[in-house]
Design a protein around this motif. Structure first.
Motif, PDB file in Angstrom:
ATOM      1  N   LYS A  29      43.276  36.869  23.859  1.00  0.00           N
ATOM      2  CA  LYS A  29      43.552  35.592  23.187  1.00  0.00           C
ATOM      3  C   LYS A  29      42.611  34.496  23.687  1.00  0.00           C
ATOM      4  O   LYS A  29      42.100  33.695  22.895  1.00  0.00           O
ATOM      5  CB  LYS A  29      45.005  35.170  23.435  1.00  0.00           C
ATOM      6  CG  LYS A  29      46.008  35.895  22.562  1.00  0.00           C
ATOM      7  CD  LYS A  29      47.401  35.341  22.810  1.00  0.00           C
ATOM      8  CE  LYS A  29      48.405  35.901  21.826  1.00  0.00           C
ATOM      9  NZ  LYS A  29      49.776  35.535  22.198  1.00  0.00           N
TER      10      LYS A  29
ATOM     11  N   ASP B 189      46.635  38.336  26.888  1.00  0.00           N
ATOM     12  CA  ASP B 189      46.216  36.959  27.165  1.00  0.00           C
ATOM     13  C   ASP B 189      44.706  36.833  27.298  1.00  0.00           C
ATOM     14  O   ASP B 189      44.116  35.858  26.833  1.00  0.00           O
ATOM     15  CB  ASP B 189      46.913  36.428  28.421  1.00  0.00           C
ATOM     16  CG  ASP B 189      48.391  36.185  28.167  1.00  0.00           C
ATOM     17  OD1 ASP B 189      48.757  36.055  26.980  1.00  0.00           O
ATOM     18  OD2 ASP B 189      49.171  36.153  29.136  1.00  0.00           O
TER      19      ASP B 189
ATOM     20  N   SER C  81      44.943  43.243  28.720  1.00  0.00           N
ATOM     21  CA  SER C  81      45.806  42.063  28.722  1.00  0.00           C
ATOM     22  C   SER C  81      45.669  41.301  27.409  1.00  0.00           C
ATOM     23  O   SER C  81      44.570  40.927  26.996  1.00  0.00           O
ATOM     24  CB  SER C  81      45.412  41.172  29.906  1.00  0.00           C
ATOM     25  OG  SER C  81      45.568  39.809  29.583  1.00  0.00           O
TER      26      SER C  81
END
Ligand SMILES: *Cc1c(COP(=O)(O)O)cnc(C)c1O
Length: 457
Positions: free
Chosen positions: A450, A447, A445
Motif C-alpha cells: 500500500k 502495508d 506485507s
C-alpha cells in the motif's frame, strides 16, 4: 448479459465485472447463463479474430459497439509472431500440442492480456479516467500484463511476484520494461502470499477506491472468457468440430482449464478436460476424493503452477453446488478457517463428469522433455510437459489436445538439464540479459505494498 457473484449479490454490467475483478461480497463474477455457439455454423476457415468476436460478444452485449469490438480484436494479436495467434504441433505419439506461446511474452497469458487491456482502455477513454492495476504473478501473468499495459494510455500497473520463485528469463521480461507506469515488486513470500495481498487490497474499498485500483489476475472474468476461444479454434482447425476432444491442461489457478469447461457449456464437443498438476496437487486430490485441502507450496520445475489455492475453483464449486450462494459462503468461510472444503459425492460426480486429473512429478517432466526431443526433435517447456504426461497417463489419446502454455526458452535450465545438452533457444534474446533491471524488494506485507502505491501516486 447479466452477471452474478458466486457469493450471492447481483452485480450488473460487463464493464463492472471487468474493472472490479473481484465482487464486493468477496465472490467471483460469473454470467447468469451460458450463451450457446452452434459449431456447425462456424466454418473451418473462420479467422481467429472473427471467432474471438463470435465467442466473446454475447458476454459483452451492447456495452461495446460491434464495430469497436471488431477493431479492438483485430489489433490485439498483431504483436504475435505467427499469422494465426495459435499454431499446432502434432506429436508422433498422436497428441496435438496447441501452441499458445506465440505472443510477445511467450506464454498463453498474452491471449487475455493483449485483448483485455485495450478493452480497459476503451472504457477508460470514454470516461476520461486513469486506473491502477494490481496483479500477483507466478511468473507469466505479470510479464504479459506489463507488456500490454506498456501500450496503454490510461493504465498503470503494480505487479507482485514471489522472490526466487520465478525464472530469470521471466523476471527480466518484467524488470527490463522501463517507464513510470510499470511498478514491479518482489515479495519475500510465495505466489499465494502475493495473491493474498492483492485480494486484501481489493477488499479494502476505501483504499482501492481512492487509488482507482483493479485486478487482472485469473480471477478476472474477462480473462477466462477470452481463453475460451482457443478451445473452439483447436476443434475448428482439427476437423471442423466433428470429433469429440480431450484437452489436457497444465493447471495452477484453474483459470485456463475452467475456460475449457465454459467452452463445453457453450456447446463445444469436449469429452474430457484433464487437469494436469505438478506436485502442488490440491486439484488432483480434489478431483479424486472430493476433498479440497491446501498444503504448503512446494517449489517445482514448473513454477507457474506452484500454487495451492486455485482461485477459479470457486466458480466450478458454485455450479457443483447447484449455484447455491449460501453453500458457497459456508464452504469458502470454512476454507478460510480450516484450509479445507469437502463436497458430497453428488457434487463430486458433477465435477468428475467434466474433469479428470493427473499429478505429474518433476522426474516425469524431465522424461517427457527428453522423449519429445528424441522422438520429434521438439522442445517443450516443463508446464507443457506436464500436460503431455497427464494426457498419456489418462489413457485417452484419441483426439487429445495438450495446451502448450509456455515457450521452452522461459524455462531454459530445466529444458537443457532434461535433454542433457545446450540449445540455441536463447539466440535473439541477448538484449534481455544485457538490460538493467528495475524492481522494489518488499516484505510479505499488505502495508508495504500500500505504501508503495501511495508513494507513487
Ligand atoms: C499460468 C500458467 C499455467 C496455469 O494456468 P492457470 O490458468 O493458472 O491454471 C500453466 N502454465 C503456464 C506456463 C502458465 O503461465
Amino acid at each position: 448479459m447479466e452477471y452474478i457473484s458466486t457469493r450471492g449479490s447481483k452485480v450488473g454490467s460487463f464493464q463492472n465485472v471487468l474493472m472490479k475483478g473481484l465482487a464486493q461480497d468477496g465472490g467471483l463474477f460469473i454470467p447468469n447463463e451460458w450463451p450457446q455457439i452452434n459449431t456447425n455454423e462456424l466454418g473451418s476457415d473462420l479467422s481467429y479474430e472473427n471467432l474471438t468476436a463470435k465467442i466473446i460478444q454475447p458476454f459483452i452485449g451492447s456495452e461495446i459497439h460491434d464495430d469497436d469490438l471488431h477493431s479492438i480484436i483485430s489489433s490485439a494479436y498483431k504483436d504475435f509472431s505467427s499469422p494465426d495467434p495459435v499454431t499446432f504441433k502434432k506429436l508422433s505419439r498422436g497428441e496435438t500440442v496447441v501452441e499458445l506461446f506465440n505472443g510477445p511474452t511467450l506464454a498463453f497469458k498474452d491471449f487475455a492480456m493483449q485483448l483485455l487491456i485495450p478493452i480497459f482502455d476503451y472504457f477508460l477513454d470514454k470516461e476520461d479516467r486513469q486506473m491502477n492495476l494490481i496483479v500477483a504473478t507466478s511468473g507469466d501473468t505479470g510479464s504479459a500484463a506489463i507488456h500490454a499495459v506498456n501500450k496503454s494510455k490510461n493504465l498503470n500497473i503494480y505487479c507482485l511476484y514471489p522472490k526466487n520463485r520465478i525464472s530469470e528469463f521471466q523476471r527480466r521480461q518484467m524488470s527490463t520494461v522501463k517507464g513510470n507506469k510499470i511498478n514491479l515488486c518482489e515479495i519475500n513470500g510465495t505466489f499465494d502470499d502475493c495473491q493474498n495481498i492483492v485480494k486484501e487490497i481489493l477488499a479494502d474499498n476505501e483504499f482501492s477506491g481512492k487509488y482507482n485500483i483493479s485486478a487482472v489476475n485469473s480471477i478476472n472474468w474477462a480473462r477466462v472468457m477470452i481463453q475460451v476461444v482457443y478451445y473452439f479454434f483447436s476443434a475448428l482447425r482439427l476437423d471442423n468440430c466433428e470429433s469429440k476432444y480431450n484437452f489436457s491442461v497444465p493447471t495452477g489457478n484453474f483459470g485456463d482449464v475452467y475456460a475449457g469447461y465454459i467452452a463445453k457449456k457453450m456447446g463445444l464437443n469436449i469429452n474430457r478436460l484433464i487437469v494436469a498438476t505438478n506436485e502442488n496437487d490440491i486439484l488432483d486430490r480434489f478431483f479424486k476424493t472430493g476433498q479440497y485441502m491446501s498444503r504448503e507450496v512446494v517449489k517445482t520445475s514448473s513454477p507457474s503452477m506452484d500454487i495451492q489455492v486455485a482461485s477459479n475453483f470457486e466458480r466450478l464449486l458454485f455450479d457443483a453446488l447447484n449455484r447455491s450462494s449460501s453453500d458457497i459462503n459456508e464452504k469458502m468461510n470454512n476454507f478460510k478457517i480450516n484450509g479445507n472444503i469437502s463436497v458430497n459425492s453428488q457434487s463430486l460426480e458433477v465435477c468428475q463428469s467434466y474433469f479428470s486429473s493427473e499429478k505429474v512429478d518433476m522426474k516425469s517432466v524431465e522424461k517427457v522433455i527428453m522423449d519429445t526431443y528424441e522422438t520429434d526433435g521438439y522442445l517443450v517447456d516443463p508446464h507443457t510437459a506436464i500436460g503431455i504426461h497427464a494426457s498419456r497417463q489418462s489413457q485417452q489419446i484419441e483426439n487429445n489436445f495438450i495446451l502448450g502454455t509456455a515457450h521452452p526458452v522461459k524455462f531454459l535450465d530445466t529444458v537443457e538439464d532434461s535433454i542433457r545438452s545446450k540449445t540455441n533457444l536463447l539466440n535473439g534474446y541477448e538484449k534481455l540479459f544485457e538490460a538493467t533491471e528495475k524492481f522494489d524488494s518488499l516484505n510479505n506485507s499488505v502495508d508495504e505494498v500500500k505504501l508503495k502505491i501511495e508513494s507513487s501516486n
